[in-house]
Scaffold this active site. Structure first.
Site, PDB file in Angstrom:
ATOM      1  N   ARG A 179      -5.726  -8.559   0.979  1.00 12.57           N
ATOM      2  CA  ARG A 179      -7.011  -8.219   1.521  1.00 12.57           C
ATOM      3  C   ARG A 179      -8.011  -8.260   0.202  1.00 12.57           C
ATOM      4  NH1 ARG A 179      -6.621  -2.112   3.537  1.00 12.57           N
ATOM      5  NH2 ARG A 179      -8.860  -2.633   4.508  1.00 12.57           N
ATOM      6  N   CYS A 208     -11.065   1.201  -2.270  1.00 12.79           N
ATOM      7  CA  CYS A 208     -10.057   0.629  -1.633  1.00 12.79           C
ATOM      8  C   CYS A 208     -10.593   0.300  -0.260  1.00 12.79           C
ATOM      9  CB  CYS A 208      -8.915   1.581  -1.394  1.00 12.79           C
ATOM     10  SG  CYS A 208      -9.228   3.382  -0.941  1.00 12.79           S
TER      11      CYS A 208
END
Length: 270
Positions: A171, A229
């Site tokens: 990611r 995050c």
């Protein structure tokens, strides 16, 4: 005081507010697992409803308003002078969000059950399906107990300090993005997946291991450090791991879901 507590230490505590914070992104509601069995005396804490405000431009899990958080914690039996222990299934990803939010809002005695319910049961300790009445607590929310970053501060930290990206490496690189509309990372951020903070069974690595890990990523004593995050949940796990390592860090609560809400913000890949 260590932010972690072992199953044996929890079993020996005479009185504590115990919060079951089991949650998985896209998974079944954690309350279902709670009802199947939990630490005796624990009450279920809903990450989405109790530890975050509704999703929006501020992110998928923005900070709750102080009055909303205070009401939720009082309902769950949290009081000023009473220790709080939080846990999830095993790796403390969700429990860390509860730890961080309680610390941010001023509770001074919060610990995470290292290894979660899995460690509790492996220690031969009992679980129950009973849900007894909860005596309301008297917790007062006082924001500011932990450092936070907004988008501009996160960008500045990525340039002048160390900004850790707690998401999976793919990611970070922008190869996949299963949730947010844009893939990639904040320019200058360093990949530091939270999976590297714990052992295979879910317990945190020891202080020396974590300190060496974060030092190798540039997070050394005296250097300003922050973490983000996707939505501010696993980044709280990173902040917890950094605290265990003796390296204080700020949390970008809005994280990537807030960053990409403004199309003018730059995105890096690779």
């Amino acid at each position: 005081m260590s932010p972690l507590i072992t199953p044996e230490e929890l079993a020996a505590i005479g009185d504590a507010a115990i919060l079951d914070v089991r949650w998985r992104l896209g998974g079944p509601p954690g309350v279902e697992a709670y009802r199947e069995g939990h630490v005796p005396g624990a009450v279920f804490c809903d990450l989405n409803a109790d530890l975050a405000a509704p999703a929006g431009p501020a992110g998928r899990h923005p900070l709750p308003a102080p009055e909303a958080f205070q009401e939720a914690m009082r309902r769950l039996g949290v009081s000023e002078g009473r220790p709080v222990v939080v846990y999830d299934e095993a790796d403390s990803t969700a429990a860390a969000r509860a730890w961080w939010t309680l610390r941010y809002f001023g509770h001074g005695d919060v610990r995470v059950l290292d290894g979660g319910l899995r460690a509790w049961t492996r220690a031969g300790l009992p679980v129950t399906k009973e849900e007894g009445p909860v005596a309301p607590g008297d917790f007062t929310a006082r924001p500011g107990g932990m450092p936070v970053l907004d988008a501009d501060q996160a960008a500045a930290l990525a340039a002048d300090g160390v900004l850790l990206d707690a998401r999976a490496a793919e990611r970070y690189r922008g190869e996949v993005e299963p949730i947010d509309p844009v893939a990639g990372h904040i320019p200058g951020a360093v990949s530091a997946p939270t999976t590297g903070n714990v052992e295979p069974g879910g317990r945190f690595h020891n202080r020396e291991f974590l300190r060496e890990r974060f030092n190798s990523l540039g997070a050394v004593e005296g250097m300003p450090v922050g973490a983000y995050c996707g939505s501010g949940v696993t980044a709280a796990h990173e902040v917890l791991a950094l605290e265990i390592a003796g390296l204080p860090a700020a949390l970008y609560v809005g994280s990537w879901s807030n960053w990409v809400a403004d199309p003018a913000r730059p995105v890096a890949t690779g």
